[in-house]
Write an enzyme that holds these catalytic residues in place. Structure first.
Site, PDB file in Angstrom:
ATOM      1  N   LYS A 113     -28.404 -14.867 115.519  1.00 48.34           N
ATOM      2  CA  LYS A 113     -28.923 -13.591 114.842  1.00 48.34           C
ATOM      3  C   LYS A 113     -29.960 -14.235 113.888  1.00 48.34           C
ATOM      4  O   LYS A 113     -29.847 -15.089 113.382  1.00 48.34           O
ATOM      5  CB  LYS A 113     -27.983 -12.890 114.552  1.00 48.34           C
ATOM      6  CG  LYS A 113     -27.227 -12.121 115.708  1.00 48.34           C
ATOM      7  CD  LYS A 113     -26.153 -11.148 115.065  1.00 48.34           C
ATOM      8  CE  LYS A 113     -25.423 -10.188 116.086  1.00 48.34           C
ATOM      9  NZ  LYS A 113     -24.579  -9.435 115.615  1.00 48.34           N
TER      10      LYS A 113
ATOM     11  N   TYR B 285     -29.153  -3.413 122.552  1.00 48.20           N
ATOM     12  CA  TYR B 285     -27.930  -2.760 122.093  1.00 48.20           C
ATOM     13  C   TYR B 285     -27.563  -1.156 122.097  1.00 48.20           C
ATOM     14  O   TYR B 285     -27.043  -0.550 121.577  1.00 48.20           O
ATOM     15  CB  TYR B 285     -27.859  -2.958 120.332  1.00 48.20           C
ATOM     16  CG  TYR B 285     -27.414  -4.420 119.927  1.00 48.20           C
ATOM     17  CD1 TYR B 285     -26.161  -4.882 119.911  1.00 48.20           C
ATOM     18  CD2 TYR B 285     -28.227  -5.262 119.314  1.00 48.20           C
ATOM     19  CE1 TYR B 285     -25.564  -5.859 119.737  1.00 48.20           C
ATOM     20  CE2 TYR B 285     -27.512  -6.374 118.746  1.00 48.20           C
ATOM     21  CZ  TYR B 285     -26.272  -6.659 118.951  1.00 48.20           C
ATOM     22  OH  TYR B 285     -25.702  -7.896 118.521  1.00 48.20           O
TER      23      TYR B 285
ATOM     24  N   ARG C  57     -15.641 -15.870 121.863  1.00 54.86           N
ATOM     25  CA  ARG C  57     -15.287 -14.586 121.066  1.00 54.86           C
ATOM     26  C   ARG C  57     -14.485 -15.418 119.973  1.00 54.86           C
ATOM     27  O   ARG C  57     -14.472 -14.767 118.851  1.00 54.86           O
ATOM     28  CB  ARG C  57     -14.705 -13.694 121.671  1.00 54.86           C
ATOM     29  CG  ARG C  57     -15.645 -12.960 122.865  1.00 54.86           C
ATOM     30  CD  ARG C  57     -16.382 -11.955 122.242  1.00 54.86           C
ATOM     31  NE  ARG C  57     -15.996 -11.102 121.438  1.00 54.86           N
ATOM     32  CZ  ARG C  57     -16.917 -10.042 120.689  1.00 54.86           C
ATOM     33  NH1 ARG C  57     -17.895  -9.895 120.794  1.00 54.86           N
ATOM     34  NH2 ARG C  57     -16.216  -9.123 119.934  1.00 54.86           N
TER      35      ARG C  57
ATOM     36  N   ASN D 208     -24.297 -10.921 111.002  1.00 54.40           N
ATOM     37  CA  ASN D 208     -22.974 -11.484 111.317  1.00 54.40           C
ATOM     38  C   ASN D 208     -23.194 -12.811 111.912  1.00 54.40           C
ATOM     39  O   ASN D 208     -22.228 -13.360 112.848  1.00 54.40           O
ATOM     40  CB  ASN D 208     -21.801 -10.871 111.585  1.00 54.40           C
ATOM     41  CG  ASN D 208     -22.107  -9.893 112.843  1.00 54.40           C
ATOM     42  OD1 ASN D 208     -23.057 -10.464 113.492  1.00 54.40           O
ATOM     43  ND2 ASN D 208     -21.206  -9.188 113.450  1.00 54.40           N
TER      44      ASN D 208
ATOM     45  N   HIS E  75     -24.025 -13.060 118.306  1.00 54.90           N
ATOM     46  CA  HIS E  75     -23.560 -12.161 119.364  1.00 54.90           C
ATOM     47  C   HIS E  75     -22.877 -12.801 120.365  1.00 54.90           C
ATOM     48  O   HIS E  75     -23.390 -13.982 120.750  1.00 54.90           O
ATOM     49  CB  HIS E  75     -24.592 -11.175 119.838  1.00 54.90           C
ATOM     50  CG  HIS E  75     -24.437 -10.719 121.155  1.00 54.90           C
ATOM     51  ND1 HIS E  75     -23.952  -9.388 121.036  1.00 54.90           N
ATOM     52  CD2 HIS E  75     -24.391 -10.977 122.631  1.00 54.90           C
ATOM     53  CE1 HIS E  75     -23.347  -9.088 122.432  1.00 54.90           C
ATOM     54  NE2 HIS E  75     -23.990 -10.032 122.811  1.00 54.90           N
TER      55      HIS E  75
ATOM     56  N   GLU F 172     -26.497  -9.232 130.175  1.00 58.39           N
ATOM     57  CA  GLU F 172     -27.227  -9.562 129.260  1.00 58.39           C
ATOM     58  C   GLU F 172     -27.776 -10.940 129.339  1.00 58.39           C
ATOM     59  O   GLU F 172     -28.980 -11.174 129.011  1.00 58.39           O
ATOM     60  CB  GLU F 172     -25.945  -9.897 128.064  1.00 58.39           C
ATOM     61  CG  GLU F 172     -25.655  -8.538 127.400  1.00 58.39           C
ATOM     62  CD  GLU F 172     -24.335  -8.729 126.407  1.00 58.39           C
ATOM     63  OE1 GLU F 172     -24.011  -7.823 125.840  1.00 58.39           O
ATOM     64  OE2 GLU F 172     -24.040  -9.977 126.147  1.00 58.39           O
TER      65      GLU F 172
HETATM   66  P1  IDP Z   1     -19.101  -7.419 118.011  1.00 59.97           P
HETATM   67  O1  IDP Z   1     -20.746  -8.301 117.805  1.00 59.97           O
HETATM   68  O2  IDP Z   1     -18.046  -8.545 117.211  1.00 59.97           O
HETATM   69  O3  IDP Z   1     -19.027  -7.511 119.556  1.00 59.97           O
HETATM   70  P2  IDP Z   1     -19.755  -4.729 118.035  1.00 59.97           P
HETATM   71  O4  IDP Z   1     -18.548  -3.867 117.440  1.00 59.97           O
HETATM   72  O5  IDP Z   1     -19.871  -4.822 119.301  1.00 59.97           O
HETATM   73  O6  IDP Z   1     -19.220  -6.176 117.324  1.00 59.97           O
HETATM   74  O7  IDP Z   1     -20.891  -4.642 117.034  1.00 59.97           O
HETATM   75  C1  IDP Z   1     -22.122  -5.159 117.810  1.00 59.97           C
HETATM   76  C2  IDP Z   1     -22.861  -5.517 116.268  1.00 59.97           C
HETATM   77  O8  IDP Z   1     -23.314  -4.253 115.488  1.00 59.97           O
HETATM   78  C3  IDP Z   1     -22.086  -6.332 115.199  1.00 59.97           C
HETATM   79  O9  IDP Z   1     -22.159  -7.705 115.767  1.00 59.97           O
HETATM   80  C4  IDP Z   1     -22.790  -6.152 114.078  1.00 59.97           C
HETATM   81  O10 IDP Z   1     -24.009  -6.788 114.016  1.00 59.97           O
HETATM   82  C5  IDP Z   1     -23.374  -4.644 114.056  1.00 59.97           C
HETATM   83  N1  IDP Z   1     -22.393  -3.633 113.377  1.00 59.97           N
HETATM   84  C6  IDP Z   1     -21.121  -3.545 113.848  1.00 59.97           C
HETATM   85  N2  IDP Z   1     -20.376  -2.700 112.957  1.00 59.97           N
HETATM   86  C7  IDP Z   1     -21.227  -2.710 111.754  1.00 59.97           C
HETATM   87  C8  IDP Z   1     -21.153  -1.943 110.751  1.00 59.97           C
HETATM   88  O11 IDP Z   1     -20.242  -1.185 110.416  1.00 59.97           O
HETATM   89  N3  IDP Z   1     -22.280  -1.736 109.953  1.00 59.97           N
HETATM   90  C9  IDP Z   1     -23.563  -2.479 110.293  1.00 59.97           C
HETATM   91  N4  IDP Z   1     -23.643  -3.369 111.267  1.00 59.97           N
HETATM   92  C10 IDP Z   1     -22.470  -3.250 112.194  1.00 59.97           C
END
Ligand code: IDP
Length: 140
Positions: free
Chosen positions: A11, A51, A87, A114, A117, A128
Site C-alpha cells: 500500500k 474496495y 494472511r 497498514n 492487502h 482481485e
Molecule cells: P484486511 O485488510 O485485514 O482484510 P478489512 O477489514 O478487509 O481488513 O479492511 C480493509 C482495509 O480497510 C484495511 O486493510 C484498512 O486499510 C482499512 N480499514 C479497516 N478498518 C479500518 C478502520 O477502522 N479505519 C480506517 N481504515 C480501516
C-alpha cells in the site's frame, strides 16, 4: 495442501517509505513466490471499485483517498496454501493487534495505513487477480 495463488498489494504508506523490498523479503522467506508484480498509481475511482465491498463502512472514503495517495505495488503470490499463509505473514488489520514479526507489526502505521492487502478467500483472490493482471502476466 495445494499450490495456490493470492492477490497482494503493497500500500501507499509502504511504497512512500521505500519498504517494497523489505516486505517482499517477508513473502519470500515465508515460501511465497512473487509470480507477478507491477507498480501503479490508482485513481480514487479505481480504488473505490477494488474496495467496493466496504462501500457502506464509515472509513470507505478515507480508504479510497489513501489508496490513491501514492503508488502501490500489485502482486500475485504463489505457494502452498498461499491465501492463509499470506494472511499470517501480513498480521492483523490493526497493527497493535498484529503478532510480532508480521509485516503489519513491523511496518504498519495505523489500522487504515497498514502497509499491505491480501485476499481473504479463493473467490476474492480470483476476482482481485483478474482486476489487475491478465493471464499472460502471471509467470510461475
Ligand atoms: P484486511 O485488510 O485485514 O482484510 P478489512 O477489514 O478487509 O481488513 O479492511 C480493509 C482495509 O480497510 C484495511 O486493510 C484498512 O486499510 C482499512 N480499514 C479497516 N478498518 C479500518 C478502520 O477502522 N479505519 C480506517 N481504515 C480501516
Amino acid at each position: 495442501m495445494a499450490l495456490e495463488r493470492t492477490f497482494s498489494i503493497i500500500k501507499p504508506d509502504a511504497t512512500r517509505r521505500n519498504l517494497t523490498g523489505a516486505i517482499n523479503a517477508k513473502f519470500e522467506e515465508a515460501g511465497l513466490r512473487i509470480v507477478a508484480q507491477k507498480r501503479i498509481h490508482l485513481t480514487a475511482a479505481q480504488a473505490g471499485e477494488f474496495y467496493k465491498v466496504h462501500a457502506e463502512r464509515p472509513f470507505y472514503g478515507e480508504l479510497c483517498e489513501f489508496m490513491a495517495s501514492a503508488p502501490i505495488v500489485a502482486q500475485v503470490l504463489e505457494g502452498e496454501g498461499a491465501i492463509a499463509k499470506n494472511r499470517e505473514v501480513m498480521g492483523a488489520t490493526n497493527p497493535s493487534d498484529a503478532a510480532a514479526g508480521t509485516i503489519r507489526a513491523e511496518f504498519a502505521e495505523s489500522v487504515g495505513e497498514n502497509s499491505v492487502h491480501g485476499s481473504d478467500a479463493p473467490e476474492t483472490a480470483a476476482v482481485e487477480i483478474a482486476y489487475f493482471f491478465s493471464g499472460l502476466e502471471l509467470v510461475g
